[in-house]
Structure formats: C-alpha cells, structure tokens
Design a protein around this motif. Structure first.
Motif, PDB file in Angstrom:
ATOM      1  N   TYR A  17       0.564 -11.948  -3.394  1.00 51.90           N
ATOM      2  CA  TYR A  17      -0.642 -11.971  -4.220  1.00 51.90           C
ATOM      3  C   TYR A  17      -1.898 -11.788  -3.358  1.00 51.90           C
ATOM      4  O   TYR A  17      -2.841 -11.111  -3.749  1.00 51.90           O
ATOM      5  N   ASP A  59      -2.242  -8.218  -2.787  1.00 54.08           N
ATOM      6  CA  ASP A  59      -2.783  -7.598  -4.009  1.00 54.08           C
ATOM      7  C   ASP A  59      -4.308  -7.746  -4.051  1.00 54.08           C
ATOM      8  O   ASP A  59      -5.033  -6.790  -4.330  1.00 54.08           O
ATOM      9  N   ARG A 117       1.622  -3.324  -2.133  1.00 55.23           N
ATOM     10  CA  ARG A 117       2.329  -4.352  -2.905  1.00 55.23           C
ATOM     11  C   ARG A 117       3.689  -4.608  -2.257  1.00 55.23           C
ATOM     12  O   ARG A 117       4.394  -3.677  -1.887  1.00 55.23           O
ATOM     13  N   ARG A 132       2.498 -14.827  -8.445  1.00 54.50           N
ATOM     14  CA  ARG A 132       1.362 -14.060  -8.932  1.00 54.50           C
ATOM     15  C   ARG A 132       0.951 -14.691 -10.241  1.00 54.50           C
ATOM     16  O   ARG A 132       1.779 -14.834 -11.133  1.00 54.50           O
TER      17      ARG A 132
END
Length: 177
Positions: free
Chosen positions: A153, A156, A162, A174
């Motif tokens: 995450y 991200d 990713r 996430r």
C-alpha cells in the motif's frame, strides 16, 4: 502506480563483504525472503558496498534515479563507529516513516535483547521506499515479516509499481480490500 514489474534493489552495506573477506548473507537472505512472499513480477538487483555515509547515500541516490521502487538496505544499522547507514538514508530521505523502525525493533526484541541497539527505519524519496534492515538473514526475515503487510500500500501511495504478496505468508493490507 504502474503495472510493470517492481524494481527492487537490495544493498548490502559491509566493509568486509565489499572487500571479499566475508560472504554476504544479508543480500541473498533478503532476496530469498522476497521471492518466497512476493507473487507479482519483480526485477531484483543486489549490490555490495562498503560502510560509510557518503558512499551509501550516493548509491541510494543512483538507485532512486534509476527507477527503483523498493530498496532494502541490509547492514550498517548498529551502534559501531562505521555503522552509518541510517545517517546516509536520512541524507536522501524526503519523508521518514518511523513506524517501520518501531515495529521492526518490537518484533526483534521478542527474539533478542540486543534489538534495542538496532537503528532500522524506512524513508521515501520520490517514488521509492527505502527500508533499512539488519545484516543476518533470520533478523531480516523477522523484520520483513513485521512490516511487509504495509509495503504494497505504501508503494501504491507513492506511485511506485504495484506488488502482490502470497496472503498465506504475508497478507498485504490495502484499505477497502
């Protein structure tokens, strides 16, 4: 965020390993852990460099500029005079993520009382997450097991590649998932 394979660099910081006097076990240990847990495509490079603030910082800058999404730095995080990895990491940091170091020390302290001597941390520079780790494979695994659920995450959020994990080993968190 991008769909290309994650570019992960593992940097071993050790005078003796850089001189060939000592077998690097940290770099291979970190790579083995990643290959066991990460299930999405990734490209891993490993580098061995000597201890020293300026050299470590220069290497990290090069890797960030080269497009690394995640850099794991193993070694040089103790209290010895040549252990300057945390200082070098802070020289390149834009943001420190103190919770990584806190959690890695907490997990390590359950195994060894000397974990309080460790100066692990994590920082962000551009779209790269940099995490400092101890030098021993078992300690690396303890630390990565403690924090890696947050790594996908974080990648991200900073716009890095990713990554997905084997949920049976480390369940990536996430929000909303």
């Amino acid at each position: 965020m991008t769909d290309r394979p994650a570019r992960i660099s593992i940097v071993t910081v050790s005078d003796r390993a850089a001189r060939g006097e000592y077998e690097d076990k940290g770099g291979p240990g970190a790579e083995a852990w990643l290959r066991d847990v990460v299930v999405s495509p990734m490209e891993i490079t490993r580098t061995i460099i000597p201890d020293g603030r300026e050299g470590v910082a220069a290497t990290l800058r090069e890797l960030v500029e080269g497009g690394a999404d995640l850099i794991l730095v193993t070694g040089g995080t103790g209290p010895a005079p040549r252990d300057q990895t945390p200082e070098a990491v802070m020289d390149v940091a834009e943001k420190e993520l103190e919770g990584f170091g806190e959690e890695m020390r907490r997990a390590s302290l359950a195994e060894v009382p000397t974990a309080i001597l460790s100066r692990q941390t994590a920082v962000v520079r551009d779209a790269t997450l940099i995490i400092t780790l101890p030098g021993k494979p078992a300690a690396i695994a303890t630390c990565l097991n403690a924090v890696f659920a947050a790594v996908p995450y974080c990648l991200d959020l900073i716009g890095a590649a990713r990554i997905e994990t084997d949920a049976g080993k480390v369940k990536a968190f996430r929000p909303g998932s």
